[in-house]
Design a protein around this motif. Structure first.
Motif, PDB file in Angstrom:
ATOM      1  N   GLN A  30      -1.775 -12.522  15.487  1.00 56.96           N
ATOM      2  CA  GLN A  30      -2.900 -12.977  14.669  1.00 56.96           C
ATOM      3  C   GLN A  30      -2.484 -12.904  13.204  1.00 56.96           C
ATOM      4  O   GLN A  30      -1.975 -11.874  12.753  1.00 56.96           O
ATOM      5  N   ALA A  31      -2.699 -13.994  12.473  1.00 55.82           N
ATOM      6  CA  ALA A  31      -2.318 -14.005  11.062  1.00 55.82           C
ATOM      7  C   ALA A  31      -3.048 -15.142  10.349  1.00 55.82           C
ATOM      8  O   ALA A  31      -3.643 -16.019  10.982  1.00 55.82           O
ATOM      9  N   GLU A  32      -2.981 -15.090   9.038  1.00 55.79           N
ATOM     10  CA  GLU A  32      -3.492 -16.183   8.211  1.00 55.79           C
ATOM     11  C   GLU A  32      -2.306 -17.010   7.759  1.00 55.79           C
ATOM     12  O   GLU A  32      -1.258 -16.454   7.398  1.00 55.79           O
ATOM     13  N   GLN A  50      -0.919 -11.225   6.195  1.00 57.74           N
ATOM     14  CA  GLN A  50      -2.011 -10.370   6.624  1.00 57.74           C
ATOM     15  C   GLN A  50      -2.515  -9.601   5.410  1.00 57.74           C
ATOM     16  O   GLN A  50      -1.723  -9.081   4.621  1.00 57.74           O
ATOM     17  N   LYS A  51      -3.861  -9.531   5.276  1.00 53.37           N
ATOM     18  CA  LYS A  51      -4.471  -8.870   4.128  1.00 53.37           C
ATOM     19  C   LYS A  51      -5.261  -7.649   4.581  1.00 53.37           C
ATOM     20  O   LYS A  51      -5.786  -7.617   5.696  1.00 53.37           O
ATOM     21  N   GLU A  53      -8.382  -5.560   5.063  1.00 53.80           N
ATOM     22  CA  GLU A  53      -9.752  -6.025   5.245  1.00 53.80           C
ATOM     23  C   GLU A  53     -10.683  -5.534   4.154  1.00 53.80           C
ATOM     24  O   GLU A  53     -11.692  -6.178   3.849  1.00 53.80           O
ATOM     25  N   LYS A  61       3.896 -10.070   5.419  1.00 53.91           N
ATOM     26  CA  LYS A  61       4.220 -11.474   5.220  1.00 53.91           C
ATOM     27  C   LYS A  61       5.484 -11.814   5.993  1.00 53.91           C
ATOM     28  O   LYS A  61       6.416 -11.001   6.068  1.00 53.91           O
ATOM     29  N   LYS A  91      -7.157 -18.750   9.783  1.00 57.27           N
ATOM     30  CA  LYS A  91      -6.672 -17.658  10.612  1.00 57.27           C
ATOM     31  C   LYS A  91      -6.315 -18.234  11.973  1.00 57.27           C
ATOM     32  O   LYS A  91      -7.106 -18.971  12.575  1.00 57.27           O
TER      33      LYS A  91
END
Length: 417
Positions: A30-32, A50-51, A53, A61, A91
């Protein structure tokens, strides 16, 4: 020691073999996605990030790539399922192979994608925006605005080159009832990352001329229906929800409502449907006006008939009313005459009595009556003598009584003290 020295290429070879040995399989992550771009060969290059939350700061990254043969299949599948273009900020749930190249380094090669994960994230994002708007009390503000009775002055937000804008204008101008509409275009980009900014700019321009328009229409047509993310932003939704004029949306998609559709005053499916809505609304107004005109005409005719009948009844009753009125007035005149005659007689009797009283009073104080009582009036040379001092000795005087007069000679006078 010289035996342990490696070149960079040799070290990278070891890393590559180590990764291949330790991570031989593919993995779902799972990633943006960020920095999405494709080249002429059809390959897609991107970054997975990934950031945190809580703070939204970047915590991971990795460089990624989708080779053209895979991207050619995954992209249309993803866009058809989600209704979104494959762009930065989404996402995603992707199946990747971990690779390491001696020259290009570590990267993730995408083998597959699950669009339902992105779709769920999009739904969640829309839900979160709508929830926030509801908590702020602005979600239904634009829906609560009443559409003007006449909606003929229309501010249109669209792309000047969009086929949907042309269809909208043609539908309005070509309506079979010949209803006139005034439209003015406020250009905006209707797909891609500039949707929010350009629509907000258009809304600001319309607000500055609020009195010139009855309604705002936001339409989109002639473009890909997959690129709808620009209509699902909080800032755009909040601005439209609180806009002081009714907003009609016809963004041209069938399956889902965007957040903008939800907050708008009225939502239709297409630009053509937006034009039909406006024409039908004006037709309803015209129908109501025709009904009112017919009712007014009927009411006037009925009123005229009623008044005509009433006038005829009055005319028929006029002779008898006139005779009755004349008789009443004659009676009043006779009554007034009799009362005047009586009053005059009483007044005359009163005046006669008064005159007799005055006459008797005048008579009682007249010189003649006084002389009859034995008094006399003395005069000398025509002058009344009222005092002994006025008489001269050895002179004549006239003595006047009630029934005659005589002359006397005064030889001597005696004055009383």
């Amino acid at each position: 020691m010289s035996e342990n020295i490696l070149s960079l290429l040799e070290l990278n070879n070891l890393v590559r073999r180590g990764i291949e040995a330790c991570l031989p399989d593919t993995y779902w992550i799972q990633a943006e996605i960020s920095d999405v771009r494709s080249n002429t060969s059809g390959h897609c290059y991107l970054e997975f990030i990934q950031k945190d939350e809580r703070t939204s700061s970047l915590i991971a990254k990795a460089r990624g790539v989708i080779w053209s043969n895979v991207f050619h299949v995954l992209r249309p599948y993803f866009e058809e399922t989600t209704g979104e273009t494959f762009h930065s900020g989404l996402k995603v749930l992707v199946e990747v192979e971990v690779t390491f190249h001696e020259l290009y380094g570590y990267s993730l090669t995408v083998q597959n994608i699950d669009p339902t994960y992105t779709l769920g994230d999009m739904v969640k994002r829309r839900t979160d925006i709508l929830k926030q708007l509801e908590e702020e009390g602005v979600l239904t503000l634009n829906k609560e605005l009443e559409l003007p009775l006449l909606t003929q002055r229309i501010a249109v937000i669209s792309s000047a080159t969009a086929a949907g804008y042309g269809d909208f204008c043609d539908q309005l101008k070509g309506n079979s009832w010949g209803i006139s509409f005034y439209t003015e275009l406020f250009p905006a980009i209707m797909q891609g990352e500039q949707v929010e900014r350009t629509i907000l700019n258009a809304l600001d321009a319309i607000l500055a001329r609020k009195k010139d328009f009855d309604v705002v229409v936001i339409i989109r047509g002639g473009g890909a229906t997959s690129d709808l993310s620009g209509f699902d932003t909080y800032l755009l939704a909040a601005s439209c929800a609180q806009f002081p004029m009714p907003i009609i949306t016809g963004i041209g998609h069938e399956r889902d409502d965007t957040v903008l559709d939800v907050v708008a005053n009225t939502r239709v499916k297409t630009p053509t449907a937006a034009a039909e809505f406006l024409v039908n609304r004006m037709m309803n107004v015209i129908g109501r006006l025709n009904d009112l005109s017919f009712q007014l005409k009927t009411s006037v005719v009925q009123k005229l008939q009623m008044e005509t009948e009433r006038l005829n009844r009055l005319i028929a009753r006029l002779p008898s009313n006139v005779n009755l009125s004349i008789a009443n007035e004659n009676f009043k005149v006779k009554d007034l005459y009799n009362r005047l005659k009586l009053s005059t007689n009483l007044y005359l009797k009163d005046q006669q009595y008064l005159l007799r009283s005055i006459s008797l009073e005048i008579k009682s104080i007249s010189p003649y009556e006084i002389l009859k009582k034995g008094y006399a009036l003395l005069s000398q040379n025509g002058v009344i003598i009222s005092s002994i001092k006025d008489i001269e000795e050895d002179s004549d005087i006239i003595i006047k009584m009630y029934d005659g007069e005589s002359k006397a000679h005064i030889e001597k006078k005696t004055e009383y003290e």
